[in-house]
Structure formats: structure tokens, C-alpha cells
Design an enzyme around this catalytic site. Sequence first.
Site, PDB file in Angstrom:
ATOM      1  N   ASP A 167       4.342  42.794  72.554  1.00 23.05           N
ATOM      2  CA  ASP A 167       3.019  43.393  72.304  1.00 23.05           C
ATOM      3  C   ASP A 167       3.073  44.519  71.268  1.00 23.05           C
ATOM      4  OD1 ASP A 167       4.402  45.051  74.032  1.00 23.05           O
ATOM      5  OD2 ASP A 167       2.779  45.301  75.472  1.00 23.05           O
ATOM      6  N   LYS A 217       7.904  45.881  84.802  1.00 27.16           N
ATOM      7  CA  LYS A 217       6.483  46.053  85.165  1.00 27.16           C
ATOM      8  C   LYS A 217       6.048  45.274  86.406  1.00 27.16           C
ATOM      9  CE  LYS A 217       5.478  45.134  80.787  1.00 27.16           C
ATOM     10  NZ  LYS A 217       4.882  44.982  79.469  1.00 27.16           N
TER      11      LYS A 217
END
Length: 476
Positions: free
Chosen positions: A215, A179
Site C-alpha cells: 500500500d 495486523k
Amino acid sequence: MPCVSSVQMVKMPCSHGPAVDKILMAEQILSEFRLKKEELKEVMTRMQREMDRGLRLETHEEASVKMLPTYVCSTPEGSEVGDFLALDLGGTNFRVMLVKVVEDEERSWKVETKNQMYSIPEDAMTGTAQMLFDYVAECMSDFLDKHHIKHRKLPLGFTFSFPVRHEDIDKGILLNWTKGFKASGAEGNNVVGLLRDAIKRRGDFEMDVVAMVNDTVATMISCYYEDRSCEVGMIVGTGCNACYMEEMRTVELVEGEEGRMCVNTEWGAFGNNGELEEFRLEYDRVVDETSINPGQQLYEKLISGKYMGELVRLVLLKLVNEDLLFNSEASELLKTRGSFETRYVSQMESDTGDRKQIYNVLSSLGVLPSELDCDIVRLVCESVSTRSAHMCGAGLAAVINLMRERRSQEALKITVGIDGSVYKLHPCFRDRFHKIVRDLTPHCDITFIQSEEGSGRGAALISAVACKMATSMLTQ
């Protein structure tokens, strides 16, 4: 917001003319994005094969889907009350959260949260690990000051949404950044250790880091508080990933046969061994080649919000070159990598028919579109986002069908907790995604829950569970 198909939007004239021809030619180019059900089943089969390889000791190293054990085996029971701090680091924004778990009169539990978002500067994302974690510690210090709790040593749950090989619930080695993160000196090191060192360097507060989770795991646990059938967590935002409760007997990287452990699939890397080659289009290859991590996270690059806008931009340039858009001329801004943001895709597909939203976005990119241009651009957005939803759905169907097989159940009733900006904010993604998952899992009854503040709240709840487990071990 209503999900209106572009088929309803494009007003096709009765007789053939230049406009109809252009629409048909654009449709022909965009047809590559449409995946047949048989193709999605093939994606699902290959995903399951890689999942199995990731779980097995002898094939784990070369598997593209790493299936990382999280050491989260226990789900909250409700007796974990108190104050907990949560950190959520997994994208360009970083969140600090104070979570209060209380019991009400009916002995059911309530979770109250206060949080603050901090944006991560580019130099912290791509500098050194020390710079990144010093910035995280600085944000924590600011948050504790604002809430007047700097004097308290609270248990901390850390959501860290990158591939980590856990050695325990509070110890994990960063395998590789994703990311857009590139901070040097972090890969191969214990992330909790890097955080503890940064807190120590500041010296103005103390913190007890009791759990680090992904997450997806945090989202699953957070949703479990609402629905006890929640055994899958998923994120579709900047990145895309899923976790689920796997039978311990199949998790060969960890000793033990009894019960279940949450496994972080890290499925974004699916395709890194060539499993997706025939599904990757010319636009996908350009996105990959110009990314910060070429050849990696190939499945994620077909789906997630980090890449969706750029894919649309590349398709628009192709249509300009084919004389199908903007009088065959692209603006300088449209030719600039990263100029077409993923939120524009959502805005365009939210357009109710007057083309205003589409016109406004294109104008901001230096293009003055005709009505036909607006209709074709909408078709492009819809094609890219639908493929994203369908590819993502094939992955989740692979996970759920595998869970049903493992448990030898004729029918599986299961809840999936989901978070992430693409899932939450795109007007049509959710419906398309739900439909394809259900189509591909005929023997499963699936409920989808959208997580609220999932990552942070879930991390705090896991730290609550970890504290309770530690306490019970001490008293045994």
C-alpha cells in the site's frame, strides 16, 4: 478540525489544591511519553543503520528493517490508458476498484474510479489461506456482477500490505502476517498464486494479475500523478510503513547498478532486535505481550491505529490505580482489552472545550467522569498520540536524510504521499508529524500530499505501467 492543545483547555486554578495536584501528578506520569529532540535523533540514527543492514546481502537476514525490493522502477508517464481493476487487501476491510485512465483534450490524464468496500470476517482472517482468498474472489465476483464487466478479462493490480519478498512485479512470497491476520498456509507462499488459484476455483470470471504492490508503493505512485517529485509513500493507519525510491547500486538483493527501485522498508518491525528497548514503556510491553504477534512489529506498536486506543486504556488504568482518575474505580468495560477504540482518541482531542465529546465517550465505557477526569483523560490521549507522531516523524526523517546523502545533494526537494486513517482523521497528528519531520531534516524542502484512494488507484496505475512495460518488451 482545529488542533487545540490541552494546555489551552485545562483551566488551572490560581492556588494549589487537590485538582492542581492531580493534574501535576498525572503530568509527571505522562512525561515518559515526551521524547526530546536528541532522543528522536537517536531513533533516526538507529533506523538508518537498520535500513543499511536490510539493503546489504550479508546482513539482510538479521536486519529488523527488511528493505524489500518491489521491482517497481518505472513511474507512470501518462500514456497508460484503459480500464484496470484493483484489489486492496491490507486491513480489516478489503476494497475492489475499477479504475479508468483516460486522456483529455490537453493530453493530460484523468483517473476515474468506482469502488466497493467489503469487510473481512474474522474466520477468513484467522482461518486458512484458501478461506481468505476464496472470500476475496467471491467479493471480486460480486463487484464484477454489479458493474456488468464479468465478461471482460481486465489487467489487475493487487495491493497487498504485508511483508512480501518479491521475485518479480507479479510474484511475491509472504514472509509473515501482521495486523491481526493469521490465515494458515499463506506464509512462505506466492500470494499472487494463491489469488489466481482462488479465481480458478470459482471459474465464473478470468483476471490477468499483472502487478502486486504494497500500500505504501501504491500511495506513492498514486500521488506521483499529482506531483512528479513524489518519491516516498507512507501509511499511518491500522499499520505504519514507508517506501521510497532507492539507488539501485545499494539494493544488493537485486542485480543491476543503474537507476532507482522502489524499496518497501517494512519499518514496522524496527526494534525487533532491541533497537527501541529504552523507549518502550510498561504500557508498550503489555500491548506487545497480549498481541497476536509478541516481539514483532515493535515500532509499529508505538505508532499505529491498531494499538493507540489500547495504549490510552492502559495508561488510564494506571492513573485509576494511582488515585488520579474516576474516584479510583474503573468500570468493567474500561478493564476490558480493546474497549478503548483509537477513534475515541481522535474524538477526545477534537473536543472544543465543553468536554462533551470526552464525557460521551467515557459514559459509553461505563464511567461517569468529573470535569477534572475529562481534562486528565484528554492529556493522556494527547501524550500517546504526540509520541506516535514524533516516533513516526523520526522514521520518515531517517528515510529522507538518507535519500539526500545517497544523491550527494546539499538540499533535497521531495514530496511524500501519505494515506491512512490516523494521518487523515486524527485532528492533531498531521501537524505534529509534519513539524517534527521538518525539524529533523534541516536541508530538505518537503511537501506532503494526502492521497485520495491511494492504495487502490495506485495499484491500478502500477498495473497500467506493468502492462505498458510488458507490451514494449514484446515489441522490442
